[in-house]
Design an enzyme around this catalytic site. Sequence first.
Site, PDB file in Angstrom:
ATOM      1  CG  HIS A  84      -0.856   9.025   3.564  1.00 33.17           C
ATOM      2  ND1 HIS A  84      -1.015   7.678   3.787  1.00 33.17           N
ATOM      3  CD2 HIS A  84      -0.375   9.514   4.733  1.00 33.17           C
ATOM      4  CE1 HIS A  84      -0.653   7.362   5.014  1.00 33.17           C
ATOM      5  NE2 HIS A  84      -0.252   8.467   5.615  1.00 33.17           N
TER       6      HIS A  84
ATOM      7  NE  ARG B 265      -3.285   2.499   2.693  1.00 30.60           N
ATOM      8  CZ  ARG B 265      -3.162   3.280   3.761  1.00 30.60           C
ATOM      9  NH1 ARG B 265      -2.544   2.849   4.856  1.00 30.60           N
ATOM     10  NH2 ARG B 265      -3.662   4.496   3.768  1.00 30.60           N
TER      11      ARG B 265
ATOM     12  CD  GLU C 180      -4.120   7.507  10.617  1.00 26.25           C
ATOM     13  OE1 GLU C 180      -3.700   8.551  11.134  1.00 26.25           O
ATOM     14  OE2 GLU C 180      -3.779   6.372  11.002  1.00 26.25           O
TER      15      GLU C 180
ATOM     16  CD  GLU D 224      -1.072   3.806   8.174  1.00 26.29           C
ATOM     17  OE1 GLU D 224      -0.653   4.144   9.306  1.00 26.29           O
ATOM     18  OE2 GLU D 224      -1.293   4.607   7.256  1.00 26.29           O
TER      19      GLU D 224
ATOM     20  CG  ASN E 286      -4.749   3.498   9.009  1.00 30.19           C
ATOM     21  OD1 ASN E 286      -5.021   2.628   8.177  1.00 30.19           O
ATOM     22  ND2 ASN E 286      -4.213   4.654   8.674  1.00 30.19           N
TER      23      ASN E 286
ATOM     24  CE1 TYR F 284       0.694   2.560  13.578  1.00 32.04           C
ATOM     25  CE2 TYR F 284      -1.341   3.390  12.627  1.00 32.04           C
ATOM     26  CZ  TYR F 284      -0.024   3.006  12.489  1.00 32.04           C
ATOM     27  OH  TYR F 284       0.579   3.054  11.253  1.00 32.04           O
TER      28      TYR F 284
END
Length: 489
Positions: free
Chosen positions: A159, A115, A205, A394, A333, A335
């Site tokens: 992005h 990606r 995001e 991600e 994503n 985290y």
Amino acid sequence: MPGRFSRRNFARLAGLAGFSMVSPAAAKDSRTSAANEKSAPASFPDGFVWGTATSAYQIEGAVHEDGRGPSIWDTFSHTPGKIDDNTNADRANDHYHRYKEDVGLIKQLGAKAYRFSIAWPRVFPNGDGAPNPKGLDFYNRLIDELLARGIEPYATLYHWDLPQSLQDRVGGWRSSDTSKAFGDYSGYVTERLSDRVRNFFTINECGRFLNFGYGWGIDAPGLKLPTGELNQARHNVVLGHGFAVQAIRAHARAGTRVGLAENIAACVPAIDTPEHVRAAEIAMRELNSGVLGVILEGKYTEGYLDYAGKDAPKFNAEELMIIGSKIDFVGLNIYTPQCYIEPKDKGAGFHILPFPASFPHMQSKWLLIAPETAYWAPRLTAKIWNVDTIYISENGTSSDDKIAADGKVYDLDRIMYLRNYLMQLQRAIADGAPVRGYFLWSLMDNFEWIWGFEQRFGLYHVDFQTLERLPKLSAEFYRNVIATNAVSS
Ligand code: NOJ
């Protein structure tokens, strides 16, 4: 398993070498573990897509080459005091010139997918108007190289590197002119690349770049907008996503798949009881209404609009229809959780719990260690919005990666982090979450936005003086995960 170096084998070999090597306690321990054979590694479904991820501004460099226009991140990173280590990404990893070597790094991992993002200001130096074919040529070269080496490209269209010209002329995402320009750019790019790229992420995001860049002023373009204007900018961003989906349907090859990659506000039940899980579900729907919710439901929740009150965005029914255009997958994503939740009888039905100061984190202070996020975020996403295809677009961590005296990088904390998140992801899939692939952030160390080059997220260490790439121990860990399609504790 033939040749396995088990504790039992070790005891046997040690026994041959002499009794003195095995203490009575260790001998007893070896008998116990012989009786308790190790459980099977947690397998992922056949065809699971293993990949890595990067983004244009963070790795490409070559900011003045082949007609690229400036982006808001060029301006921001060149503004004194904005980047922790006073760097910028003018050169970064010089991926623009070293992309073949970098595709080789992906190949070495055995990853089947990659990606990356397309820099809007390379393709339209002013954001709209005349395109710059030389800019798109770079991505043609990259895509051809990936395909020649058996790696499937997944492209992100935005992005965060907004053409500076749009910021200057219309105020960037403060204006729906930017939403329209994003739709046109997306149609132009996908018409030309969709013969080889089958999956596009529109925006990466929204949550981060809006809050950081338009709310708190700490990301580009560095604005601190009042809440009402921030909510309007958020609306313009999701509208831009909607225009892009429509443009892709109109211009890309039939069968091109489109979604977005969102840092979902992941709500984790503090305790796994039906009441906590239900409360987390309610919270996650409400806290994500401004981006993922409105995209997947075609409307804002009443809770979102009530909470915003006079600061709610202005919109009409047609815009909601555009925003709610059907997408093919959701990228998450993952985290760290937004919050842990417990049920509450009154009000909205949930209570957001405060994080204790002692909650553990990785090298980046914001990166709280909560592997169960990889379980609950996809499960609740699938449940709340009836989503049938999810990618973890991600997941990864920074680490204090130093090259040891023997020339290697022993990033044991990254391996610990990845192993635990992957175990939870596997559990989510086993419990029915429709997760089809995973993109590890990041292929290599790169420009970590306001933290500059100080926070390293890569599987490959990069020396930013010589630009030499060096696999860390985690690269070997990930290669093994991919090769076995499994992770073991
Ligand atoms: C999410 C962003 O998409 C990416 O650009 C960033 O480097 C990673 N998080 C790590 O912070």
